[in-house]
Write a protein that holds these residues in place. Sequence first.
Motif, mmCIF file in Angstrom:
data_model
loop_
_atom_site.group_PDB
_atom_site.id
_atom_site.type_symbol
_atom_site.label_atom_id
_atom_site.label_comp_id
_atom_site.label_asym_id
_atom_site.label_seq_id
_atom_site.Cartn_x
_atom_site.Cartn_y
_atom_site.Cartn_z
ATOM 1 N N ALA A 72 0.898 -1.337 -0.106
ATOM 2 C CA ALA A 72 -0.075 0.009 0.247
ATOM 3 C C ALA A 72 0.954 1.230 0.012
ATOM 4 N N TYR A 131 -3.151 -4.172 -3.422
ATOM 5 C CA TYR A 131 -2.358 -3.055 -3.623
ATOM 6 C C TYR A 131 -0.911 -3.759 -4.430
ATOM 7 N N VAL A 152 -9.041 0.013 -5.114
ATOM 8 C CA VAL A 152 -7.686 0.663 -4.543
ATOM 9 C C VAL A 152 -7.850 1.893 -4.814
#
Length: 904
Positions: free
Chosen positions: A349, A415, A454
């Motif tokens: 992330a 991610y 995302v």
Amino acid sequence: MAESEFQDLLHAAEQLSSDAMGGGQLPRVERNLRQVLEASQELWSRITQTGGQDTQAHVLLGSKGVDLPRLSQKLETLSARRTFEPLEPTPDTDIQSFLKNEKENAILSIVEQTHEAAFESVRKCQWESIRSEWKSAKSRAMAALRSGSANEFVDISVNEGLSYMEDDAVLHGRSALQRDELAFAKGLIERNREVVLGNEASKPSLVHTFWNIAKELGDEKTVELWEMVRCVVQVPYAAPKGGPVATRTSTQFSKALVTQARTYLEERYKTYMQSVVTSDIVGVRLGGVPSTMSLVQAFTSVRLGSRPLHTLGSQMSYSGRQEFLLGSSMHNETGMEESPMIDGLPAWALVFYCLRCGDLRAALKYAQQAGSELEEVSKVLKECISSPSGSLLPKHDVQVRYQFRRHIHNSPDPYKRAVYCVLGGCGDGMGRGFGTEDEGVGGGLGGWSGVEGVLGQTSDDYLWLKLTQIERESGIRSSIPAKGGLSRGATLQDLQALVLDYGEQHYGASERPHVYVQALVLTGLWEVAIEFLASRALPRLQSNCQAVHLALALHQLNLLVLPQDSKAPLMVADPADPPTIRRLNLARLVMLYVQHFEASDPREALNYYYCLRTMEGDGENKEDNLFIECVVNMVLESRDFGLLLGKMMGDGCRMPGLIDELCTPGSGADVARKVAEAAGKRCEDRGLFEDAVELYNLAKNDEKTLSLLSILLSQVVSKPSNPIEERQGTGRDSRSVRGIEEEGWLRERLKAAIKGVQKRAQPVACTTETAATFHTLCHLIDFFDLYHSGKHTEALELLAKIHIVPLSVDEIEECIITFKRLGDEICRNMPDILLATMNILHEQYNKARGSDPLSARFDEGGRDKQLVQLREKARAITNFAGSLPYRLPGDTNSRLVQIEILMH
């Protein structure tokens, strides 16, 4: 034989039976003969009792479904006693009726009084409620203005601020420009002033100037538009031989534009991240030196943190756009457990959000901190950082995409999938939708199997992802894809074709025009964006104003593609251009914008037309540019020649006009002369000779000025100067009187123009014939002024000086020769000149003949001699009129002869 008859009878019975069962139009009768007889007798008795009219009424209403007997019973039960009917007059002796009427009158008066009282009460209550609301609003306003003390109020005095209007900005009445339009016009005027002075190179571009003005105005959407434009135009725009088309389609320009567009979107996302971090300052973890890494770490802690993953499916916004996150497809606990952690946050992330901010170095540091699990990503990031183009080598790019399809595609960590999608462009078809705000994931980022959930469903995110797919090397170029498709190795032209393919309807441009304009501007479709703002965007966005100034700013940088014909539509597609190139008619756009304030704000209008000076005109004179043609049209429309082009003073010098502000020192007179010459020619073609005389005078075209003045003078040279005195005592109608007045006023205006020409210090530059005709007409107008004012002696003396009418028999031949050299302007007035001269001679003859007898006794010889001279002059005029090689009106000769006879 009997058997056949029986068969026929049976067939007829069956036919009657079928008809009776409902085959006909009448219903089946289910009564016996006795019942039918009784019903018929009852009906007959009713008909004989009520009569024919009632029967017809029953039949008519019964056919419509109305039961008349029952209706009659209901009407009989109705009573009109519950309504107020007018009272019938009763005799005084009928006490019972009198008391009944008085009772009903009392009831009616009470009802009326109650009605009026109720209405007045409602009206009072309404006004009391309105006053109460006003008092409450006043109290709230006063309370808001109070400071800490009860008796002190906040100082609301207006401070003197920056004004966008100079004292001389509005020259004629109130300006038609709005506040935003006036501010941008002032910026353009200042910029044009620097161009005229030759300081353009040292000053910022129009884009920067308009961006500063937008910030001063404070409108969020306007600032966002110009911030975006300021970012994308920071590209190399040195035009090659092909002009703007070759520049816009060059590889260098495309690479720079993609880079600037991604930079703009990445900076906007940084701003969004900062706002998210600031809004959750309690749960955020800040610390260290302010940098992208600290911002990403704080943002990730807010977005993820220690909260359950399924709770992250919430709505967030940035820059006024909605971002939708779906928890079910965004995270799962198993996937995040596989991700390495850095300070309690998922490493994948952190790396992804660094990529979204455009900071590859920060992403590399996080990848290195994560250890061996992100070793491959660290190598890819190092190569991207070291590469001049910021992309991978072709073979490494293939390896990344292969690894994504074999291993990463099914990874539970979104991610991780997103990082590989961005680095390798591994989206599946990249887009079954184009990122509109109100669409779901399937219509927005659903085509990107690695990034759904995302990023949000905004056009910013989707366009950024599209731009990551643009091939930065010049060796790969794909064909324009079908709708929704954009493969790895695509070019900027492919993305432009995709945006045009989706169009306004997909974006909901009528409701969110700024979203569609952003997609067009960031992909380099500037002409389409300008045409949309000028034609179809919402008026409340001041879109027309922004469209014009955006076009001017891009034209100054030589980035706007223009059509070859200035009369073309606002936007055209040239078949010779690439498919995504459109041509914008800047001249038409500016003219349409300027026309609503051209009359009230001429200075601003001239400055907008000045931006068209580099374009070729399409008028008769091919040497004139479009600026000259627009000014000519403006001069003819406003007819304020002195304000726009200057004014000729009495000494022959020219007073500058507004056009001199847009000319280099010393060249204003030449430009004004060129405009005045072109405008004067158009006026002459239209028959507006007075305007043409003034314009030719400003252009210093003496030949045209004097020739047109001569034409005008020939029409009124014999008319009186004071039309009011001329019409007194006449019985002419209003139309003829109006014509006399117009001729007199024209005569006075022409006399003023003559004085202006005669007072010149410089000599008049024209042919001898034109000058002679003009000067002769000037003498004739003085002659007729003297004639109409009764100064006959001075008039004859003046006529004798110009030698066009013989005053003796010896001068006839000379005057005939002179007449042949005169212009038509003088020849057409010769009948009036001869009649006026003959009237003067007749007046003098009557005066000499009717002089005092006592004085005439001592001067008998002198008077007779004078009378003889007057007769000789009259005879010379009649002989001259008969010898002229010019056809005079039919009654001229007869009138001259009659006056001569009266003198004998």
